[in-house]
Structures are given as C-alpha cells and as structure tokens.
Motif scaffolding. Structure first.
Motif, PDB file in Angstrom:
ATOM      1  N   PHE A   1      -6.085 -17.208   0.219  1.00  0.00           N
ATOM      2  CA  PHE A   1      -6.846 -16.539  -0.842  1.00  0.00           C
ATOM      3  C   PHE A   1      -6.822 -15.049  -0.499  1.00  0.00           C
ATOM      4  CE2 PHE A   1     -11.154 -15.377  -2.731  1.00  0.00           C
ATOM      5  CZ  PHE A   1     -10.708 -15.392  -4.044  1.00  0.00           C
ATOM      6  N   PRO A   2      -5.842 -14.333  -1.072  1.00  0.00           N
ATOM      7  CA  PRO A   2      -5.679 -12.932  -0.708  1.00  0.00           C
ATOM      8  C   PRO A   2      -6.487 -12.007  -1.616  1.00  0.00           C
ATOM      9  CG  PRO A   2      -3.855 -13.598  -2.100  1.00  0.00           C
ATOM     10  CD  PRO A   2      -4.800 -14.777  -2.008  1.00  0.00           C
TER      11      PRO A   2
ATOM     12  N   VAL B   1      -7.010 -20.016   3.968  1.00  0.00           N
ATOM     13  CA  VAL B   1      -7.011 -18.826   4.825  1.00  0.00           C
ATOM     14  C   VAL B   1      -7.278 -17.621   3.919  1.00  0.00           C
ATOM     15  CG1 VAL B   1      -5.728 -17.426   6.478  1.00  0.00           C
ATOM     16  CG2 VAL B   1      -5.297 -19.905   6.335  1.00  0.00           C
ATOM     17  N   ILE B   2      -8.433 -17.011   4.097  1.00  0.00           N
ATOM     18  CA  ILE B   2      -8.766 -15.826   3.311  1.00  0.00           C
ATOM     19  C   ILE B   2      -8.076 -14.634   3.962  1.00  0.00           C
ATOM     20  CG2 ILE B   2     -10.617 -14.336   2.449  1.00  0.00           C
ATOM     21  CD1 ILE B   2     -12.491 -16.760   2.596  1.00  0.00           C
ATOM     22  N   GLY B   3      -7.252 -13.938   3.195  1.00  0.00           N
ATOM     23  CA  GLY B   3      -6.493 -12.802   3.723  1.00  0.00           C
ATOM     24  C   GLY B   3      -7.044 -11.503   3.175  1.00  0.00           C
ATOM     25  N   VAL B   4      -7.605 -10.700   4.071  1.00  0.00           N
ATOM     26  CA  VAL B   4      -8.132  -9.393   3.666  1.00  0.00           C
ATOM     27  C   VAL B   4      -6.987  -8.393   3.748  1.00  0.00           C
ATOM     28  CG1 VAL B   4      -9.792  -7.577   4.224  1.00  0.00           C
ATOM     29  CG2 VAL B   4     -10.435  -9.993   4.513  1.00  0.00           C
ATOM     30  N   GLY B   5      -6.555  -7.931   2.593  1.00  0.00           N
ATOM     31  CA  GLY B   5      -5.389  -7.045   2.537  1.00  0.00           C
ATOM     32  C   GLY B   5      -5.731  -5.641   2.994  1.00  0.00           C
ATOM     33  N   ILE B   6      -4.877  -5.119   3.858  1.00  0.00           N
ATOM     34  CA  ILE B   6      -5.033  -3.722   4.284  1.00  0.00           C
ATOM     35  C   ILE B   6      -3.922  -2.946   3.606  1.00  0.00           C
ATOM     36  CG2 ILE B   6      -5.139  -2.134   6.239  1.00  0.00           C
ATOM     37  CD1 ILE B   6      -5.669  -4.538   8.031  1.00  0.00           C
TER      38      ILE B   6
END
Ligand code: ADP
Length: 150
Positions: free
Chosen positions: A6-7, A32-37
C-alpha cells in the motif's frame, strides 16, 4: 501467501488510509505499507514521523508491515515480493490518476492494482486537508486512525 503493498506519501496517514488497509486485510495475507520518499516533494512530516504514526496505528496487527522506499513503486513491490498494489479511490479525480499509474505498473511488470472505494464517511478525508487544518492550529485527531496521537 498473498502480499500487497500500500504505497503513498502519507503526509500524514489518515483514517481514510487506515480503513483501506483494514479492509485490504480481508483480501491479502500481508500488507506492506510503503512510505514513499520523493526528493522533489516537500512534506510537512518527516519520513520518521510518518512511519511512527503508521506503526502506532497497526501496533496490534502483525500482518501489516511498514517501510519507507525511494525507488519506483514497482521496484519496491518486487523488493518485498508483492504481486499486488492496493490503492483507495475517493472520486473521479482519483480515478484518472490511479488508472494511469496502474496501467503503467501493469505494463512494466505485470503487477495488479487492486482498488477499494473509500467508505462514504471518509470520502472527504485527505492528507492535504489535514495539513491545512494543522497550519491553522486545528486539532486533527478525528482525521487520524484510532489510537494515534501526533
Ligand atoms: P499519493 O501521494 O501516492 O497519492 P496518498 O498518501 O495521498 O499518496 O494516498 C495513498 C492512497 O490512499 C491513494 O490510493 C489514495 O487515493 C488513497 N486515499 C487517500 N485518502 C483516502 C480516503 N479518505 N479514503 C480512501 N482512500 C484514500
């Protein structure tokens, strides 16, 4: 094992995001929660704070993992061995954007995007409005997942 990512930017993670993940757990074994940088995107919350908020929200949910990433979303999905991308949809405005990205990701790697419609009661919730309220000194507890404090 069905795993999805879950981006998002999650600046900050809201109860709207939380609802999508909780409902996604009915479909997937692990999310998997993906915190985008994204270097070109200025955020109000640091990546550490964004991760901390999400970890607080899912402290009792072992099937949810939280990570940051600074690559293409499809590369992040491959890194964590996920075959699905979970996203939420509020409006026709979201639709065009999601379709373009979903199509591109599918063409690049065959990864499937699974979209859940927002719960009507959260359709008005967005990170942008949450940040606006913060900038005027308002409390945004109602916008955040249960048990999360800023
Ligand atoms: P991005 O910068 O990738 O759009 P966001 O953090 O804004 O990241 O959103 C991540 C995902 O959550 C997107 O699919 C978005 O449509 C969805 N989303 C955001 N707010 C809500 C909400 N209130 N209800 C359902 N889905 C939402």
């Amino acid at each position: 094992m069905k795993r999805a990512i879950f981006p998002g930017t999650f600046d900050p993670f809201t109860i709207g995001h939380y609802s999508i993940v909780m409902r996604g757990l009915e479909l997937f074994d692990e999310i998997v929660i993906g915190v985008g940088i994204n270097q070109s995107k200025r955020t109000l919350f640091s990546v550490e704070k964004r991760l901390e908020i999400i970890r607080q929200a899912f402290i009792d949910e072992p099937r949810v993992k939280v990570m940051s990433y600074n690559s293409l979303t499809v590369d992040f999905a491959q890194l964590v061995d996920a075959r699905f991308v979970l996203r939420g949809l509020r409006s026709v405005g979201d639709f065009e954007y999601e379709r373009t990205i979903g199509d591109t990701n599918h063409i690049l790697t065959g990864i499937e995007t699974v979209i859940l419609f927002t719960e009507a009661r959260y359709a008005h919730i967005s990170s942008t409005v949450a940040r606006d309220l913060i900038s005027y000194g308002k409390d945004i507890t109602d916008f955040l997942p249960p048990n999360v404090k800023l």
